[in-house]
Enzyme design. Structure first.
Site, mmCIF file in Angstrom:
data_model
loop_
_atom_site.group_PDB
_atom_site.id
_atom_site.type_symbol
_atom_site.label_atom_id
_atom_site.label_comp_id
_atom_site.label_asym_id
_atom_site.label_seq_id
_atom_site.Cartn_x
_atom_site.Cartn_y
_atom_site.Cartn_z
ATOM 1 N N THR A 42 11.302 -3.408 -41.520
ATOM 2 C CA THR A 42 11.945 -3.660 -42.811
ATOM 3 C C THR A 42 13.433 -3.337 -42.670
ATOM 4 O O THR A 42 13.800 -2.425 -41.903
ATOM 5 C CB THR A 42 11.310 -2.812 -43.933
ATOM 6 O OG1 THR A 42 11.238 -1.471 -43.480
ATOM 7 C CG2 THR A 42 9.928 -3.318 -44.301
ATOM 8 N N VAL A 44 16.105 -2.061 -44.546
ATOM 9 C CA VAL A 44 16.767 -0.791 -44.887
ATOM 10 C C VAL A 44 16.294 0.313 -43.943
ATOM 11 O O VAL A 44 17.095 1.114 -43.415
ATOM 12 C CB VAL A 44 16.498 -0.416 -46.362
ATOM 13 C CG1 VAL A 44 17.115 0.937 -46.688
ATOM 14 C CG2 VAL A 44 17.046 -1.487 -47.300
ATOM 15 N N CYS A 45 14.995 0.353 -43.700
ATOM 16 C CA CYS A 45 14.439 1.371 -42.792
ATOM 17 C C CYS A 45 15.040 1.252 -41.405
ATOM 18 O O CYS A 45 15.310 2.254 -40.729
ATOM 19 C CB CYS A 45 12.924 1.222 -42.685
ATOM 20 S SG CYS A 45 12.051 1.427 -44.234
ATOM 21 N N THR A 46 15.256 0.033 -40.955
ATOM 22 C CA THR A 46 15.836 -0.182 -39.629
ATOM 23 C C THR A 46 17.214 0.472 -39.548
ATOM 24 O O THR A 46 17.535 1.168 -38.575
ATOM 25 C CB THR A 46 15.914 -1.700 -39.344
ATOM 26 O OG1 THR A 46 14.577 -2.211 -39.350
ATOM 27 C CG2 THR A 46 16.581 -1.995 -38.017
ATOM 28 N N LEU A 49 16.796 4.465 -39.566
ATOM 29 C CA LEU A 49 16.387 5.087 -38.306
ATOM 30 C C LEU A 49 17.524 5.044 -37.286
ATOM 31 O O LEU A 49 17.709 5.990 -36.516
ATOM 32 C CB LEU A 49 15.127 4.414 -37.771
ATOM 33 C CG LEU A 49 13.877 4.759 -38.590
ATOM 34 C CD1 LEU A 49 12.693 3.938 -38.124
ATOM 35 C CD2 LEU A 49 13.524 6.223 -38.482
#
Ligand code: BEZ
Length: 211
Positions: A42, A44-46, A49
């Site tokens: 996804t 935003v998560c990318t 992290l």
């Protein structure tokens, strides 16, 4: 039941991208940040992290480990890490927990059914060396977190654990601190030899004691 500040961080055993861990043993005697992601692959998560990978050294300087969690399985995490490294120009250097049965998510109340029935929200827990929860944050899936803020909070938590001070709004490491009201005026010179200024009887500033 929701976890509150001062509660013990629930222990668990889980598979991660760096092998199986017992959470409390993995934390050891230092600080920890546990943060959740709604799902792998996804956008935003990318970016989140990748941001944490770039800041890992700054967390380590504060004796703090970082660990992410997503309810997707380990093979999915491993493939996603390649994408994160490629697109964020970094190398993910901390474990990502696989929680396909949502056991850790349930223990930490990371699924908020009125927001999403299956995916986790963006939860953050800062855990102290005593395994107690020192900070909780909850962000919606659509808003990426500010991880510099977690470093700022860690600086405040570690400072205020050692000295009878609190930190004011927007405080940054190195700036003046507030002397807690439990310290009497007459006790200040001995406890804060760098000096102080009294703005109100309840608002007394001192230079940061450990700088
Ligand atoms: C994201 O990481 O981009 C995302 C994940 C779940 C819902 C919305 C956005």
């Amino acid at each position: 039941m929701a976890l509150r500040l001062g509660d013990e961080a629930p222990n668990f055993t889980a598979d991660t991208t760096e092998g199986r861990i017992n959470f409390h043993e993995w934390l050891g005697n230092g600080w920890g940040v546990l943060f959740s992601h709604p799902a792998d692959y996804t956008p935003v998560c990318t970016t989140e992290l990748g941001a944490v990978a770039k800041l890992k050294e700054k967390f380590a300087q504060r004796n703090c480990k970082v660990i992410a969690i997503s309810v997707d399985p380990i093979d999915s995490h491993k493939g996603w890490v390649n994408d994160i490294n490629e697109t964020q120009n970094t190398s993910v250097n901390f474990p990502i927990i696989a929680d396909p049965r949502r056991e850790v998510a349930a223990a930490y109340d990371m699924i908020h059914p009125n927001a999403d029935t299956t995916a986790t929200v963006r939860s953050v827990f800062i855990i102290g060396p005593d395994k107690k929860i020192k900070l909780t944050l909850t962000y919606p899936a659509s808003t990426g977190r500010n991880f510099m803020e977690l470093l700022r909070v860690l600086d405040s938590l570690q400072l205020t654990a050692k000295f009878k001070v609190a930190t004011p709004a927007d405080w940054q490491d190195g700036q003046d601190c507030i002397i807690v009201t439990a310290v009497k005026d007459e006790e200040i010179p001995a406890q804060f030899p760098k000096g102080h200024r009294k703005v109100k009887p309840y608002l007394r500033y001192t230079p940061q004691p450990n700088k």
